[in-house]
Scaffold this motif. Structure first.
Motif, PDB file in Angstrom:
ATOM      1  N   SER A   1      37.812 -44.597  20.037  1.00  0.00           N
ATOM      2  CA  SER A   1      37.067 -44.279  18.771  1.00  0.00           C
ATOM      3  C   SER A   1      36.015 -43.106  19.153  1.00  0.00           C
ATOM      4  N   VAL A   2      35.693 -42.816  20.536  1.00  0.00           N
ATOM      5  CA  VAL A   2      34.787 -41.914  20.873  1.00  0.00           C
ATOM      6  C   VAL A   2      35.579 -40.395  20.891  1.00  0.00           C
ATOM      7  N   PRO A   3      34.811 -39.518  19.989  1.00  0.00           N
ATOM      8  CA  PRO A   3      35.458 -38.206  19.539  1.00  0.00           C
ATOM      9  C   PRO A   3      35.578 -37.403  20.852  1.00  0.00           C
ATOM     10  N   SER A   4      36.530 -36.716  20.774  1.00  0.00           N
ATOM     11  CA  SER A   4      36.720 -35.926  21.924  1.00  0.00           C
ATOM     12  C   SER A   4      36.139 -34.522  21.477  1.00  0.00           C
ATOM     13  N   LEU A   5      36.045 -33.743  22.715  1.00  0.00           N
ATOM     14  CA  LEU A   5      35.155 -32.363  22.570  1.00  0.00           C
ATOM     15  C   LEU A   5      36.255 -31.393  22.974  1.00  0.00           C
ATOM     16  N   ARG A   6      36.716 -30.182  22.176  1.00  0.00           N
ATOM     17  CA  ARG A   6      37.656 -29.487  22.447  1.00  0.00           C
ATOM     18  C   ARG A   6      36.784 -28.222  23.176  1.00  0.00           C
ATOM     19  N   VAL A   7      37.181 -27.918  24.237  1.00  0.00           N
ATOM     20  CA  VAL A   7      36.704 -26.630  24.895  1.00  0.00           C
ATOM     21  C   VAL A   7      37.570 -25.797  25.257  1.00  0.00           C
ATOM     22  N   MET A   8      37.187 -24.376  25.237  1.00  0.00           N
ATOM     23  CA  MET A   8      38.069 -23.332  25.530  1.00  0.00           C
ATOM     24  C   MET A   8      37.444 -22.440  26.365  1.00  0.00           C
ATOM     25  N   THR A   9      38.227 -21.506  27.231  1.00  0.00           N
ATOM     26  CA  THR A   9      37.731 -20.366  27.872  1.00  0.00           C
ATOM     27  C   THR A   9      38.656 -19.071  27.393  1.00  0.00           C
ATOM     28  N   TYR A  10      38.025 -18.083  27.125  1.00  0.00           N
ATOM     29  CA  TYR A  10      38.947 -17.086  26.477  1.00  0.00           C
ATOM     30  C   TYR A  10      38.145 -15.735  26.874  1.00  0.00           C
ATOM     31  N   ASN A  11      39.264 -14.733  27.601  1.00  0.00           N
ATOM     32  CA  ASN A  11      38.600 -13.268  27.707  1.00  0.00           C
ATOM     33  C   ASN A  11      39.130 -12.586  26.476  1.00  0.00           C
ATOM     34  N   LEU A  12      38.189 -12.054  25.853  1.00  0.00           N
ATOM     35  CA  LEU A  12      38.475 -11.370  24.555  1.00  0.00           C
ATOM     36  C   LEU A  12      39.180 -10.004  24.744  1.00  0.00           C
TER      37      LEU A  12
ATOM     38  N   ASP B   1      35.591 -26.768  19.770  1.00  0.00           N
ATOM     39  CA  ASP B   1      34.341 -27.169  19.364  1.00  0.00           C
ATOM     40  C   ASP B   1      33.308 -25.950  20.269  1.00  0.00           C
ATOM     41  N   VAL B   2      33.529 -25.547  21.199  1.00  0.00           N
ATOM     42  CA  VAL B   2      32.758 -24.795  21.802  1.00  0.00           C
ATOM     43  C   VAL B   2      33.665 -23.851  22.906  1.00  0.00           C
ATOM     44  N   PHE B   3      33.334 -22.638  23.104  1.00  0.00           N
ATOM     45  CA  PHE B   3      34.050 -21.578  23.870  1.00  0.00           C
ATOM     46  C   PHE B   3      33.400 -20.661  24.470  1.00  0.00           C
ATOM     47  N   GLY B   4      33.652 -20.499  25.862  1.00  0.00           N
ATOM     48  CA  GLY B   4      33.071 -19.363  26.551  1.00  0.00           C
ATOM     49  C   GLY B   4      34.049 -18.274  26.407  1.00  0.00           C
ATOM     50  N   SER B   5      33.415 -17.080  26.074  1.00  0.00           N
ATOM     51  CA  SER B   5      34.163 -15.874  25.776  1.00  0.00           C
ATOM     52  C   SER B   5      33.534 -14.659  26.919  1.00  0.00           C
ATOM     53  N   GLN B   6      34.473 -13.902  27.334  1.00  0.00           N
ATOM     54  CA  GLN B   6      34.138 -13.074  28.386  1.00  0.00           C
ATOM     55  C   GLN B   6      34.616 -11.516  27.759  1.00  0.00           C
ATOM     56  N   GLU B   7      33.639 -10.295  28.088  1.00  0.00           N
ATOM     57  CA  GLU B   7      34.104  -9.113  27.693  1.00  0.00           C
ATOM     58  C   GLU B   7      33.737  -8.576  26.293  1.00  0.00           C
ATOM     59  N   GLY B   8      33.373  -9.501  25.420  1.00  0.00           N
ATOM     60  CA  GLY B   8      33.065  -9.197  23.991  1.00  0.00           C
ATOM     61  C   GLY B   8      31.579  -8.165  23.948  1.00  0.00           C
ATOM     62  N   LEU B   9      31.875  -7.020  23.173  1.00  0.00           N
ATOM     63  CA  LEU B   9      30.797  -6.129  22.809  1.00  0.00           C
ATOM     64  C   LEU B   9      30.048  -6.482  21.768  1.00  0.00           C
ATOM     65  N   ALA B  10      28.910  -6.278  21.553  1.00  0.00           N
ATOM     66  CA  ALA B  10      28.022  -6.555  20.545  1.00  0.00           C
ATOM     67  C   ALA B  10      28.686  -6.492  19.065  1.00  0.00           C
ATOM     68  N   ARG B  11      29.301  -5.520  18.733  1.00  0.00           N
ATOM     69  CA  ARG B  11      29.935  -5.301  17.417  1.00  0.00           C
ATOM     70  C   ARG B  11      31.191  -6.280  17.310  1.00  0.00           C
ATOM     71  N   GLN B  12      31.800  -6.235  18.412  1.00  0.00           N
ATOM     72  CA  GLN B  12      32.846  -7.118  18.350  1.00  0.00           C
ATOM     73  C   GLN B  12      32.705  -8.555  17.973  1.00  0.00           C
ATOM     74  N   LEU B  13      31.563  -9.124  18.661  1.00  0.00           N
ATOM     75  CA  LEU B  13      31.257 -10.444  18.429  1.00  0.00           C
ATOM     76  C   LEU B  13      30.463 -10.831  17.385  1.00  0.00           C
ATOM     77  N   ARG B  14      29.930  -9.607  16.622  1.00  0.00           N
ATOM     78  CA  ARG B  14      29.536 -10.027  15.341  1.00  0.00           C
ATOM     79  C   ARG B  14      30.711  -9.932  14.364  1.00  0.00           C
ATOM     80  N   GLU B  15      31.768  -9.272  14.805  1.00  0.00           N
ATOM     81  CA  GLU B  15      32.855  -9.268  13.656  1.00  0.00           C
ATOM     82  C   GLU B  15      33.565 -10.387  13.862  1.00  0.00           C
ATOM     83  N   LEU B  16      33.760 -10.779  15.141  1.00  0.00           N
ATOM     84  CA  LEU B  16      34.392 -12.328  15.210  1.00  0.00           C
ATOM     85  C   LEU B  16      33.784 -13.469  14.652  1.00  0.00           C
ATOM     86  N   ALA B  17      32.403 -13.511  14.679  1.00  0.00           N
ATOM     87  CA  ALA B  17      31.521 -14.498  14.061  1.00  0.00           C
ATOM     88  C   ALA B  17      31.698 -14.448  12.709  1.00  0.00           C
ATOM     89  N   SER B  18      31.727 -13.271  12.066  1.00  0.00           N
ATOM     90  CA  SER B  18      32.167 -13.016  10.687  1.00  0.00           C
ATOM     91  C   SER B  18      33.420 -13.759  10.226  1.00  0.00           C
TER      92      SER B  18
END
Length: 288
Positions: free
Chosen positions: A27-38, A66-83
């Motif tokens: 019943s303990v919820p798992s956490l899904r973690v990802m690493t991804y070079n964008l 639930d959480v992921f570490g990204s690499q190489e993202g540029l500010a504009r790119q990250l804002r668009e991805l967040a949108s």
């Protein structure tokens, strides 16, 4: 019959206790973690960001980390991805300082995780000085780290995200030593997760050995009860999935963590990849 009854009751009680314990663990919820070079955003060429952006949105929504570490993202790119991913918040800064350069941005579900603190350091002999390089790498490298509280389990943990140098092996080794040192300086028994594009094959590079040496960090790939896509490399270079099983994108863990599954995801659509890397995804629980 009277002499057997206590034994039967004891046996029944033990079975019931085991069933309850198993039920509680499940019943303990798992956490899904990802690493991804964008792959940094470029408006040129066959793999331009405007073409990749909808693919990346679709893939991340499919994987639902639930959480992921990204690499190489540029500010504009990250804002668009967040949108494109309104369920997520993100934290980070450019490796050149502020919004300049590539980010080691960490995305997390706002409904699942609460940020307790955020910080950064650079992979150099002067780690608290932004945009510094001292170990033979031409590009500066850094770590973004956060402390989280899981809103569902109330467990707290640290999350480090990084991108090691692609050319300098001495830099990769010094970077691994610094990451270990900074993790140790936290002086915590809380779990620490480390995601990144390490530009080094797991199990075949001294930087990996430094991080997992003495069991300091553990490779979640090796902890996983179930592996998926183990034949796939995590780097595809936009040219197709390689079947050599080499992972340069890792998720390492320190502290009490159990991992139910780990996967390299070689997803593409109509022959197009969202990035030149494949995401690596794990499902974990805190506690062993």
């Amino acid at each position: 019959m009277k002499t057997c009854l206590p034994k039967l009751l004891l046996s029944f009680g033990l079975c019931a206790f085991a069933a309850l314990a198993l039920s509680a663990a499940e019943s303990v919820p798992s956490l899904r973690v990802m690493t991804y070079n964008l792959r940094y955003a470029s408006d040129q060429g066959p793999n331009a960001w405007p073409d990749r952006r909808p693919l990346m949105r679709e893939l991340i929504q499919r994987l639902d980390p639930d959480v992921f570490g990204s690499q190489e993202g540029l500010a504009r790119q990250l804002r668009e991805l967040a949108s494109d991913l309104p369920a997520y918040a993100w934290a980070g800064q450019g490796r050149d300082g502020g919004e300049a350069g590539e980010f080691m941005a960490v995305f997390y579900k706002k409904s699942r995780l609460e940020t307790l603190s955020t910080n950064h350091f650079w992979l150099s002999a002067t780690p608290d000085t932004p945009a510094t390089t001292t170990w033979g790498n031409q590009l500066n490298r850094m770590v973004t780290w956060l402390k989280f509280r899981d809103r569902e389990t109330r467990r707290e943990f640290y999350f480090f995200n990084t991108h090691f140098d692609h050319l300098s092996q001495p830099s990769r080794e010094k970077s691994a030593e610094l990451v270990r040192e900074r993790a140790g300086q936290l002086g915590t028994k809380l779990p620490i997760l480390l995601t990144g594009d390490f530009n080094a094959t797991s199990g075949e590079n001294k930087a990996y050995d430094i991080l997992v040496g003495d069991g300091y960090f553990r490779d979640t790939w090796k902890l996983a009860k179930t592996l998926k896509g183990e034949e796939f490399a995590s780097f595809n270079n936009f040219q197709g999935v390689r079947r050599n099983g080499k992972r340069i994108d890792w998720i390492l863990a320190r502290g009490p963590v159990s991992v139910s599954s780990s996967e390299v995801v070689p997803w593409s659509k109509d022959g197009k990849f969202p990035s030149d890397h494949c995401p690596v995804v794990i499902d974990l629980q805190f506690g062993e």
